[in-house]
Design a protein around this motif. Structure first.
Motif, PDB file in Angstrom:
ATOM      1  N   ASN A 175      -1.897   2.893  12.813  1.00 55.70           N
ATOM      2  CA  ASN A 175      -2.658   1.720  13.255  1.00 55.70           C
ATOM      3  C   ASN A 175      -4.117   2.026  13.560  1.00 55.70           C
ATOM      4  O   ASN A 175      -4.780   1.280  14.286  1.00 55.70           O
ATOM      5  CB  ASN A 175      -1.981   1.104  14.491  1.00 55.70           C
ATOM      6  N   THR A 177      -8.030   2.142  13.543  1.00 58.07           N
ATOM      7  CA  THR A 177      -9.150   1.307  13.099  1.00 58.07           C
ATOM      8  C   THR A 177     -10.407   2.149  12.899  1.00 58.07           C
ATOM      9  O   THR A 177     -11.340   1.692  12.240  1.00 58.07           O
ATOM     10  CB  THR A 177      -9.454   0.199  14.118  1.00 58.07           C
ATOM     11  N   GLU A 193      -4.247   5.887   3.465  1.00 58.44           N
ATOM     12  CA  GLU A 193      -3.617   4.573   3.356  1.00 58.44           C
ATOM     13  C   GLU A 193      -3.339   4.062   4.765  1.00 58.44           C
ATOM     14  O   GLU A 193      -2.307   4.361   5.363  1.00 58.44           O
ATOM     15  CB  GLU A 193      -2.329   4.667   2.545  1.00 58.44           C
ATOM     16  N   LEU A 194      -4.285   3.308   5.303  1.00 57.76           N
ATOM     17  CA  LEU A 194      -4.201   2.803   6.667  1.00 57.76           C
ATOM     18  C   LEU A 194      -4.549   1.311   6.647  1.00 57.76           C
ATOM     19  O   LEU A 194      -5.702   0.943   6.411  1.00 57.76           O
ATOM     20  CB  LEU A 194      -5.165   3.569   7.585  1.00 57.76           C
ATOM     21  N   PRO A 195      -3.588   0.463   6.898  1.00 60.32           N
ATOM     22  CA  PRO A 195      -3.791  -0.986   6.705  1.00 60.32           C
ATOM     23  C   PRO A 195      -4.794  -1.622   7.656  1.00 60.32           C
ATOM     24  O   PRO A 195      -5.340  -2.690   7.342  1.00 60.32           O
ATOM     25  CB  PRO A 195      -2.382  -1.569   6.913  1.00 60.32           C
ATOM     26  N   PHE A 196      -5.071  -0.993   8.822  1.00 58.41           N
ATOM     27  CA  PHE A 196      -5.962  -1.609   9.799  1.00 58.41           C
ATOM     28  C   PHE A 196      -7.302  -0.884   9.930  1.00 58.41           C
ATOM     29  O   PHE A 196      -8.127  -1.260  10.762  1.00 58.41           O
ATOM     30  CB  PHE A 196      -5.273  -1.660  11.173  1.00 58.41           C
ATOM     31  N   GLU A 198     -10.991   0.175   9.816  1.00 62.05           N
ATOM     32  CA  GLU A 198     -12.232  -0.568   9.633  1.00 62.05           C
ATOM     33  C   GLU A 198     -13.434   0.354   9.427  1.00 62.05           C
ATOM     34  O   GLU A 198     -14.354   0.011   8.683  1.00 62.05           O
ATOM     35  CB  GLU A 198     -12.489  -1.477  10.840  1.00 62.05           C
ATOM     36  N   THR A 215      -7.065   3.480   0.457  1.00 65.57           N
ATOM     37  CA  THR A 215      -6.405   2.188   0.345  1.00 65.57           C
ATOM     38  C   THR A 215      -6.345   1.578   1.737  1.00 65.57           C
ATOM     39  O   THR A 215      -5.383   1.778   2.491  1.00 65.57           O
ATOM     40  CB  THR A 215      -4.988   2.337  -0.244  1.00 65.57           C
ATOM     41  N   CYS A 216      -7.390   0.856   2.073  1.00 66.93           N
ATOM     42  CA  CYS A 216      -7.536   0.282   3.412  1.00 66.93           C
ATOM     43  C   CYS A 216      -8.164  -1.104   3.259  1.00 66.93           C
ATOM     44  O   CYS A 216      -9.393  -1.223   3.144  1.00 66.93           O
ATOM     45  CB  CYS A 216      -8.417   1.159   4.296  1.00 66.93           C
ATOM     46  N   PRO A 217      -7.360  -2.147   3.228  1.00 67.10           N
ATOM     47  CA  PRO A 217      -7.878  -3.485   2.909  1.00 67.10           C
ATOM     48  C   PRO A 217      -8.895  -4.029   3.896  1.00 67.10           C
ATOM     49  O   PRO A 217      -9.656  -4.944   3.544  1.00 67.10           O
ATOM     50  CB  PRO A 217      -6.612  -4.346   2.876  1.00 67.10           C
ATOM     51  N   LYS A 218      -8.940  -3.489   5.135  1.00 66.13           N
ATOM     52  CA  LYS A 218      -9.874  -4.003   6.137  1.00 66.13           C
ATOM     53  C   LYS A 218     -11.100  -3.117   6.330  1.00 66.13           C
ATOM     54  O   LYS A 218     -11.888  -3.346   7.251  1.00 66.13           O
ATOM     55  CB  LYS A 218      -9.156  -4.184   7.472  1.00 66.13           C
ATOM     56  N   GLU A 234      -9.703  -1.520  -2.702  1.00 67.89           N
ATOM     57  CA  GLU A 234      -9.686  -2.697  -1.828  1.00 67.89           C
ATOM     58  C   GLU A 234     -10.972  -2.721  -1.014  1.00 67.89           C
ATOM     59  O   GLU A 234     -11.112  -2.014  -0.018  1.00 67.89           O
ATOM     60  CB  GLU A 234      -8.445  -2.671  -0.934  1.00 67.89           C
TER      61      GLU A 234
END
Length: 419
Positions: A175, A177, A193-196, A198, A215-218, A234
């Motif tokens: 998690n 950021t 690869e960390l979804p949150f 920033e 790969t980090c969409p945010k 992304e």
């Protein structure tokens, strides 16, 4: 202080954090000593025990101080410590501790990898960490960490890392950021690869041939140093991007559409022209562009930049407000045919500031023409800084070129500045 209520004294003293100050306050009075358990933060500087003469070891002294504190939230230790000492401290404060910063000092100690538990392994006791910062880390083996669900910020400064160890550490922090890896060596290939996530700052030390996949969409801010192959697909939220390679070459960049990008920095000795042209093509919405790449060319061949059409460049970057242009890119814009396509009505609509670095009097006429064109077509230009750097005065045209720059400044004194 003696006339203040106990609650006020406790509040004031709870803002102390330097361990030496805390130790001194313990000796002032019983009232002050009874207020110190309410400390929220404790900091042990590097020299905390330089003049220590007591019978207790530094590990024991720190343990005793921590044992008196009710609810410690932040612990910073720069003084030397052992893994056994660290384990005992964290056992005391693990339930309340949120911020931990440690100077590990084991980057050159291979034996520490074989110790059980290692300093890194001890950190797993603090389940509720929100930020973790480590200095001087040797991470040859994957740390034995459980998942840190609340950890939002991980910073590692000065480290020797192995690819599997870093991958395991990142998996334990799903998690995050904010991720900062500075002065790290030993990395060959890393996938993040960390979804949150920033904000991400990566500085890999060595020959500059690392490969990176993100790969980090945010992701909003990405700074990379020391990678030759970079893939970030992304990029919808990416606003600030900096790519540098001071030791090696940038061969390949693979980015998604950079529609939100406002700042782009490209630095290094050598980039493949495909990588440069691709980044310039993708960054059409950029507002601040910084370019300091000396050469292009593949493999060992160092080549100058090919000619860049002045009109096409600025038409393809209509929102550009600040342009820092150094070396080869400025020379590419100053070629004989760079200004041949200027049409009536052409303007550079948003450009407000230009910083130009000039190191050679070669092609002086074309360079002056480009500088004059920036002033002529940049209708909103407020500042032009011309930096004269390491220009060899022995060249016959140097004085004439410098005179022309001074003339340009005199004619545009409100805008042009020479450094």
């Amino acid at each position: 202080m003696e006339s203040l209520p106990d609650a006020i004294v406790q509040y004031i003293l709870s803002h102390l954090n330097n361990a030496r100050d805390v130790a001194l306050c313990n000796c002032v009075s019983k009232r002050w000593k009874e207020s110190l358990p309410y400390l929220r933060s404790l900091y042990f500087p590097r020299n905390s025990f330089d003049s220590h003469s007591g019978s207790d070891s530094p590990d024991t002294v720190i343990w005793k101080m921590l044992s008196t504190i009710v609810c410690l939230e932040e612990l910073v230790v720069y003084s030397p410590f052992t893994s056994a000492g660290l384990a005992s401290w964290l056992l005391l404060v693990h339930s309340s501790l949120k911020h931990l910063e440690l100077r590990m000092d084991n980057i050159t100690e291979h034996q520490t990898c074989l110790d059980a538990p290692s300093k890194l392994d001890c950190i797993s006791a603090v389940k509720n960490l929100e930020s973790l910062k480590l200095w001087g880390v040797l991470m040859a083996n994957p740390p034995k960490w459980d998942v840190f669900k609340d950890l939002k910020s991980l910073e590692i400064v000065g480290a020797r890392l192995e690819d599997p160890a870093l991958s395991a550490a990142l998996r334990a922090c799903p998690n995050l950021t904010n991720l900062v890896l500075l002065g790290c060596e030993g990395i060959r290939s890393v996938s993040i690869e960390l979804p949150f996530l920033e904000r991400c700052k990566l500085d890999f030390y060595g020959v500059g041939n690392c490969s990176l996949s993100v790969t980090c969409p945010k992701i909003e801010l990405l700074e990379v140093q020391g990678c030759s192959w970079i893939r970030v697909r992304e990029t919808a939220c990416l606003r600030s991007l900096s790519i540098a390679n001071n030791a090696g070459r940038v061969y390949m960049v693979d980015f998604g559409k950079l529609s939100a990008l406002e700042f782009l920095s490209m630095r290094g000795v050598q980039w493949c022209w495909d990588a440069i042209s691709k980044m310039l093509e993708l960054s059409s919405e950029v507002k601040h562009l910084y370019m300091k790449v000396e050469f292009t060319g593949d493999l060992e061949t160092l080549l100058p930049f090919p000619e860049v059409d002045f009109v096409e460049f600025f038409n393809s970057h209509p929102k550009l407000q600040k342009f820092d242009i150094h070396g080869a890119m400025f020379a590419a814009l100053c070629q004989k045919n760079s200004l041949k396509n200027v049409e009536p009505g052409f303007v550079i609509p948003c450009l407000e500031e230009v910083v130009v670095q000039v190191r050679s009097p070669l092609n002086a006429e074309q360079k002056m023409s480009t500088l004059e064109s920036l002033l002529k077509y940049g209708k909103n230009l407020k500042t032009m800084v011309i930096r004269i750097l390491q220009m060899k005065s022995s060249h016959s045209s140097t004085d004439d070129f410098f005179d022309e720059i001074c003339r340009l400044r005199f004619m545009n004194r409100k805008v042009v500045r020479i450094e």
